[in-house]
Design an enzyme around this catalytic site. Structure first.
Site, PDB file in Angstrom:
ATOM      1  CD  GLU A   1      -2.947   1.141   2.262  1.00  0.00           C
ATOM      2  OE1 GLU A   1      -3.999   0.535   1.989  1.00  0.00           O
ATOM      3  OE2 GLU A   1      -2.730   1.681   3.360  1.00  0.00           O
TER       4      GLU A   1
ATOM      5  NE  ARG B   1      -5.316  36.581 -13.940  1.00  0.00           N
ATOM      6  CZ  ARG B   1      -6.344  37.396 -13.845  1.00  0.00           C
ATOM      7  NH1 ARG B   1      -7.264  37.419 -14.804  1.00  0.00           N
ATOM      8  NH2 ARG B   1      -6.494  38.179 -12.793  1.00  0.00           N
TER       9      ARG B   1
ATOM     10  CD  GLN C   1      14.013  34.523 -11.286  1.00  0.00           C
ATOM     11  OE1 GLN C   1      14.219  35.192 -10.286  1.00  0.00           O
ATOM     12  NE2 GLN C   1      14.941  34.266 -12.177  1.00  0.00           N
TER      13      GLN C   1
END
Ligand SMILES: Cc1cc2nc3c(=O)[nH]c(=O)nc-3n(C[C@H](O)[C@H](O)[C@H](O)COP(=O)(O)OP(=O)(O)OC[C@H]3O[C@@H](n4cnc5c(N)ncnc54)[C@H](O)[C@@H]3O)c2cc1C
Length: 381
Positions: free
Chosen positions: A244, A270, A281
């Site tokens: 798991e 955007r 940056q």
């Protein structure tokens, strides 16, 4: 070492991604808000073969190796946005299906595995108790031999799939004085007198994955339903946790890939201060950090599956993957939300859901602190 997909695995990944994208994402915002598990999506995954990927064909599985399974989970995480569904499926796969494959006798495998592969049976793995969480071996659920059956009493909590499960792998102690040597795993079908379940109250994330309590009150289980052998529960538990921890975060790699692609596209589109925000940056370096986390996590997840296929996976490797990807997935989910600004904060964008889902990964299958403890213990031996 070659952990990359070969041509056949790459084609399979493509088909999983396409299936997941087109068949598993309907009304996710609504289902997340309502906290509903979508059984039809579960069945679609099973029809596609996902629940039975590493299960031998004779029991209804696909007979895939664990690297192929991990690659498929990556693709599932990339195409499917429903983190709860993915979590429920992986919880069953690694902590119920694989222990049955490894420790079940022929009759137990014949009885349960085909249904777990075809989606008609859902399974849960029940260890945690109110007073036994990180310290799982403090569990007090008892099993007393009485004739040809055991009588179980105790309460399990935070059990994934509890309210929808048809089969429970329940860990109980034959005698607390024996310590781990008394631990025993039992297969208990739903409907067994004395076994009841309840759904947990509202939870933060993974809301489409059921979580609840399992109560055993004089629950009588045949000696034939012991998984492994009486007193051999520790081996079953450790095997389940090994796989798991190594496998449950493979889908997060896919989710991180999808979010990075979205962030690159969004920040390129955007515009603020007269140019795309990707040109700042602070933004582009966030993208770079997300890429580094993604590639490191991808390598760790694939390497763990490759080691497991070779029988060489150990507890430290599994904890390294679980710890790294839990933290990386959460950080990248937070970065994704931040790069989307106010839009990222809105539920309809689905980005805050990733953050809520990702936090769960620091807790389930052993908390991040416990993974660090396991790693440190092995370093300092
Ligand atoms: C979404 C979800 C799904 C789950 N599914 C299952 C399931 O299917 N089956 C199942 O059996 N359980 C399941 N669990 C339970 C999970 O395994 C436990 O919640 C987890 O192991 C932590 O136990 P606890 O909640 O009792 O916390 P505690 O053990 O009480 O820990 C509380 C805090 O103390 C810290 N802590 C405890 N001991 C130490 C230590 N020695 N050193 C450092 N820090 C420590 C922990 O890291 C944590 O931050 C699930 C939990 C979640 C959230």
């Amino acid at each position: 070492m070659d952990f990359g997909p070969n041509a056949e695995q790459a084609a399979f990944q493509d088909s999983v991604r396409r299936f997941a994208t087109s068949c598993l994402n309907d009304d996710l915002v609504g289902r997340d808000r309502a906290g509903t598990f979508d059984r039809s999506s579960w069945e679609r995954c099973a029809s596609f073969g996902l629940q039975g990927l590493p299960v031998p064909r004779e029991y209804g599985g696909q007979g895939a190796d664990l690297l192929t399974t991990a690659l498929a989970m990556e693709a599932l995480g990339e195409g499917c946005w429903d983190g709860g569904l993915i979590f429920s499926l992986n919880a069953q796969l690694w902590s119920a299906t694989m222990p049955l494959v490894e420790y079940g006798d022929d009759k137990q495998k014949d009885t349960y595995l085909p249904g777990m592969c075809d989606g008609s049976l859902i399974a849960a793995h029940a260890v945690t108790e109110p007073e036994a969480g990180s310290d799982a071996m403090a569990l007090t659920t008892s099993a007393r031999l009485d004739g040809d059956s055991y009588v179980l009493n105790g309460t399990k909590q935070f059990i994934t799939n509890a309210s929808v499960a048809d089969l429970f792998i329940v860990f109980a102690t034959l005698d607390r004085a024996l310590g781990w040597a008394g631990l025993t795993a039992f297969l208990i079908p739903k409907g067994t007198p004395g076994l009841t379940t309840s759904q947990a109250s509202d939870k933060m994330g993974l809301r489409t994955s059921p979580l609840g309590e399992v109560t055993l009150t004089d629950c009588r289980v045949s000696v034939d339903e012991v998984l492994g052998a009486p007193g051999a529960g520790m081996a079953v538990f450790e095997h389940a946790m090994l796989l798991e921890r190594a496998g449950i975060m493979a889908a997060a790699v896919g989710a991180m890939q999808r979010r990075l692609d979205e962030c690159v596209a969004y920040t390129s589109r955007r515009r603020q201060f007269g140019r795309p925000i990707a040109g700042f940056q602070a933004v582009s370096h966030t993208l770079a950090d997300m890429k580094v986390r993604l590639e490191a996590g991808r390598l760790l997840a694939r390497r763990a599956a490759w080691l497991a296929d070779r029988g060489e996976l150990d507890a430290m490797d599994a904890s390294v993957v679980k710890l790294y990807l839990s933290e990386a997935y959460l950080q990248s989910s937070l970065d994704t939300l931040q790069l989307h600004g106010g839009y990222g904060y809105m539920a309809e964008a689905g980005l805050e859901r990733d953050v809520r889902d990702a936090i769960g990964a620091r807790i389930y299958s052993g908390t991040s602190q416990m993974q660090r403890t396991i790693i440190a213990d092995r370093l300092l031996r």
